[in-house]
Design a protein around this motif. Structure first.
Motif, PDB file in Angstrom:
ATOM      1  N   ARG A 161       2.239  12.819 -15.089  1.00 14.17           N
ATOM      2  CA  ARG A 161       1.573  11.516 -15.083  1.00 14.17           C
ATOM      3  C   ARG A 161       1.992  10.682 -16.290  1.00 14.17           C
ATOM      4  O   ARG A 161       2.219   9.467 -16.166  1.00 14.17           O
ATOM      5  CB  ARG A 161       0.058  11.714 -15.065  1.00 14.17           C
ATOM      6  CG  ARG A 161      -0.730  10.442 -14.777  1.00 14.17           C
ATOM      7  CD  ARG A 161      -2.216  10.727 -14.634  1.00 14.17           C
ATOM      8  NE  ARG A 161      -2.942   9.517 -14.255  1.00 14.17           N
ATOM      9  CZ  ARG A 161      -3.362   8.593 -15.116  1.00 14.17           C
ATOM     10  NH1 ARG A 161      -3.144   8.764 -16.410  1.00 14.17           N
ATOM     11  NH2 ARG A 161      -4.024   7.521 -14.693  1.00 14.17           N
ATOM     12  N   THR A 182       2.517   5.909  -6.433  1.00 11.40           N
ATOM     13  CA  THR A 182       2.664   7.323  -6.816  1.00 11.40           C
ATOM     14  C   THR A 182       1.624   7.709  -7.859  1.00 11.40           C
ATOM     15  O   THR A 182       1.100   8.830  -7.854  1.00 11.40           O
ATOM     16  CB  THR A 182       4.078   7.575  -7.373  1.00 11.40           C
ATOM     17  OG1 THR A 182       5.047   7.189  -6.397  1.00 11.40           O
ATOM     18  CG2 THR A 182       4.270   9.049  -7.710  1.00 11.40           C
ATOM     19  N   VAL A 185      -1.561   9.049  -6.499  1.00 10.07           N
ATOM     20  CA  VAL A 185      -1.507  10.454  -6.081  1.00 10.07           C
ATOM     21  C   VAL A 185      -1.761  11.370  -7.282  1.00 10.07           C
ATOM     22  O   VAL A 185      -2.541  12.329  -7.208  1.00 10.07           O
ATOM     23  CB  VAL A 185      -0.137  10.777  -5.443  1.00 10.07           C
ATOM     24  CG1 VAL A 185      -0.040  12.267  -5.110  1.00 10.07           C
ATOM     25  CG2 VAL A 185       0.076   9.931  -4.198  1.00 10.07           C
ATOM     26  N   TRP A 186      -1.116  11.046  -8.409  1.00  9.62           N
ATOM     27  CA  TRP A 186      -1.310  11.858  -9.614  1.00  9.62           C
ATOM     28  C   TRP A 186      -2.724  11.704 -10.162  1.00  9.62           C
ATOM     29  O   TRP A 186      -3.283  12.633 -10.730  1.00  9.62           O
ATOM     30  CB  TRP A 186      -0.275  11.477 -10.678  1.00  9.62           C
ATOM     31  CG  TRP A 186       1.091  11.997 -10.364  1.00  9.62           C
ATOM     32  CD1 TRP A 186       2.170  11.278 -10.005  1.00  9.62           C
ATOM     33  CD2 TRP A 186       1.499  13.368 -10.365  1.00  9.62           C
ATOM     34  NE1 TRP A 186       3.243  12.101  -9.777  1.00  9.62           N
ATOM     35  CE2 TRP A 186       2.861  13.390  -9.991  1.00  9.62           C
ATOM     36  CE3 TRP A 186       0.866  14.568 -10.634  1.00  9.62           C
ATOM     37  CZ2 TRP A 186       3.589  14.567  -9.893  1.00  9.62           C
ATOM     38  CZ3 TRP A 186       1.595  15.751 -10.535  1.00  9.62           C
ATOM     39  CH2 TRP A 186       2.936  15.745 -10.172  1.00  9.62           C
ATOM     40  N   ASP A 187      -3.320  10.516  -9.965  1.00 11.39           N
ATOM     41  CA  ASP A 187      -4.711  10.326 -10.387  1.00 11.39           C
ATOM     42  C   ASP A 187      -5.630  11.328  -9.696  1.00 11.39           C
ATOM     43  O   ASP A 187      -6.514  11.925 -10.330  1.00 11.39           O
ATOM     44  CB  ASP A 187      -5.182   8.908 -10.059  1.00 11.39           C
ATOM     45  CG  ASP A 187      -4.630   7.861 -11.011  1.00 11.39           C
ATOM     46  OD1 ASP A 187      -3.955   8.254 -11.987  1.00 11.39           O
ATOM     47  OD2 ASP A 187      -4.869   6.662 -10.781  1.00 11.39           O
ATOM     48  N   GLU A 188      -5.430  11.522  -8.395  1.00  5.82           N
ATOM     49  CA  GLU A 188      -6.288  12.440  -7.644  1.00  5.82           C
ATOM     50  C   GLU A 188      -6.110  13.880  -8.118  1.00  5.82           C
ATOM     51  O   GLU A 188      -7.073  14.642  -8.210  1.00  5.82           O
ATOM     52  CB  GLU A 188      -5.999  12.329  -6.139  1.00  5.82           C
ATOM     53  CG  GLU A 188      -6.652  11.135  -5.484  1.00  5.82           C
ATOM     54  CD  GLU A 188      -8.157  11.121  -5.738  1.00  5.82           C
ATOM     55  OE1 GLU A 188      -8.843  12.106  -5.380  1.00  5.82           O
ATOM     56  OE2 GLU A 188      -8.638  10.137  -6.331  1.00  5.82           O
ATOM     57  N   GLN A 189      -4.859  14.250  -8.426  1.00  2.00           N
ATOM     58  CA  GLN A 189      -4.623  15.603  -8.927  1.00  2.00           C
ATOM     59  C   GLN A 189      -5.266  15.782 -10.310  1.00  2.00           C
ATOM     60  O   GLN A 189      -5.820  16.839 -10.613  1.00  2.00           O
ATOM     61  CB  GLN A 189      -3.127  15.890  -8.986  1.00  2.00           C
ATOM     62  CG  GLN A 189      -2.465  15.951  -7.613  1.00  2.00           C
ATOM     63  CD  GLN A 189      -1.051  16.484  -7.681  1.00  2.00           C
ATOM     64  OE1 GLN A 189      -0.769  17.452  -8.382  1.00  2.00           O
ATOM     65  NE2 GLN A 189      -0.146  15.846  -6.955  1.00  2.00           N
TER      66      GLN A 189
END
Length: 389
Positions: A161, A182, A185-189
């Protein structure tokens, strides 16, 4: 639980060494630089795949060697298991149990449990927040080994991130739009792994707190168990005033608050190329005082002796918590007695003397308190020799 045999190949200063060990107290005595700490460091490494002295594995490999091997026979409930880790700089480490390879090296974590006391412990109270976060996460993993995977995943997400945030800062037009998509997506992880870490840390702090008060009372002259306090400080507004598991909202609410704070700080994060929200920015608040009005932070206000007592109490509390939830961890006292005055030295020795296994390092035998009399090994020039009588 205790280690009955330790084998090292190309670990630190040792090309090859075999050390039989007994339950009870074993002291490794030798001048500085002779290799005594390397022995106990190897035992601790098998516990959590990390050193209490350095941040990476590279210094653990003997100069000129391509890899190192640490092997220990661990006795638990009358049964012996042989744990083995092969350290490979630049490549994945390998681990085995009873010669059978594990799919991931981290699967060996938690089988052997250690608590280390060392001069570096003073950083717990005087050092940066990263020292206290590492203390918490190391204890989390020993307590619940599956969290090693969560911790590793969270660190991986942070790296990816942060790299993406730097890319977004430099990007323009459609490239920037794609990068922002993108980022979501990394925020959710980040929210998924970070929420799990937050919940586990808060629960740990709540469980550790009563043991800390008791331990501080035992090691500090004239103290009561209400003097020493620990609380969790989060950068999420929802959790900023909690600090205990009893006040923790549900995981769903924490995740929502996490997302909201990421959205609020997104411009700042892109501008700085850093993730500014999450458990990697949190801290432990350590305070001393007989009452709420008199309570002060240990860092910056406590004397040197009070700081040492608090650091020792943190480690003793860790030991007592792990012991209450399972087998006795192996206690490692690495050159710690030379740092203590006579009273604290004797108090600590009496508190830990009943552990199933205690490994001590000292420059001279006189530094080892009488309460910790046991087997002694002389360590000099890479040789480890048992002292008879």
């Amino acid at each position: 639980m205790h280690v009955s045999h330790l084998t090292l190949h190309d670990f630190r200063s040792y090309d090859d060494v075999e050390v039989p060990l007994d339950a009870g107290v074993t002291a490794f005595v030798g001048r500085n630089g002779q290799g005594k700490t390397n022995l106990v460091e190897a035992v601790d490494y098998l516990s959590r795949l990390a050193s209490h002295r350095v941040a990476s594995d590279a210094p653990l490999i003997r100069a000129g060697a391509e890899q190192a091997l640490v092997r220990a026979a661990v006795v638990r409930d009358g049964r012996t298991a042989v744990l083995e880790v092969e350290l490979n700089p630049g490549r994945a480490n390998r681990a085995r149990i009873n010669r059978s390879p594990l799919s991931r090296a981290r699967d060996i974590i938690g089988i052997l449990r250690t608590v280390v006391f060392s001069p570096e412990d003073l950083a717990l109270v005087k050092g940066d927040p990263s020292e206290r976060r590492r203390f918490l996460d190391d204890l989390l993993v020993l307590r619940t080994p599956r969290l090693a995977g969560v911790r590793a995943d969270h660190e991986r997400v942070l790296r990816q991130r942060n790299s993406l945030l730097k890319t977004i800062y430099a990007a323009r037009g459609s490239s920037r739009d794609a990068a922002l998509a993108t980022l979501a997506v990394w925020d959710e992880q980040l929210v998924t792994t970070g929420t799990q870490l937050l919940e586990a840390r808060l629960a740990l702090v709540a469980d550790l707190a009563p043991y800390l008060g008791k331990a501080y009372e035992a090691v500090a002259r004239g103290a009561s168990r209400d003097d020493a306090r620990v609380a969790y400080s989060s950068n999420l507004p929802l959790l900023a005033q909690t600090g205990t598991a009893t006040a923790l909202p549900s995981a769903d609410l924490v995740a929502i608050a996490f997302r909201d704070e990421l959205a609020r700080r997104q411009a700042d994060e892109i501008g700085r190329g850093l993730t500014l929200v999450g458990p990697h920015r949190d801290d432990l608040v350590l305070t001393l005082g007989p009452g709420e009005e008199e309570r002060l932070p240990v860092k910056g206000y406590a004397s040197h002796g009070e700081s040492w007592s608090f650091a020792l109490a943190m480690k003793l509390a860790s030991y007592d918590l792990l012991r209450a939830e399972g087998d006795d961890p192996i206690l490692i006292l690495d050159d710690v007695f030379a740092e203590l005055d006579a009273d604290r030295r004797d108090q600590l020795a009496e508190l830990v003397a009943g552990a199933e296994q205690v490994l001590v390092t000292a420059a001279v035998e006189a530094d080892v308190p009488t309460a910790l009399s046991g087997v002694t090994y002389a360590v000099a020039a890479g040789e480890v020799r048992r002292v008879e009588g």
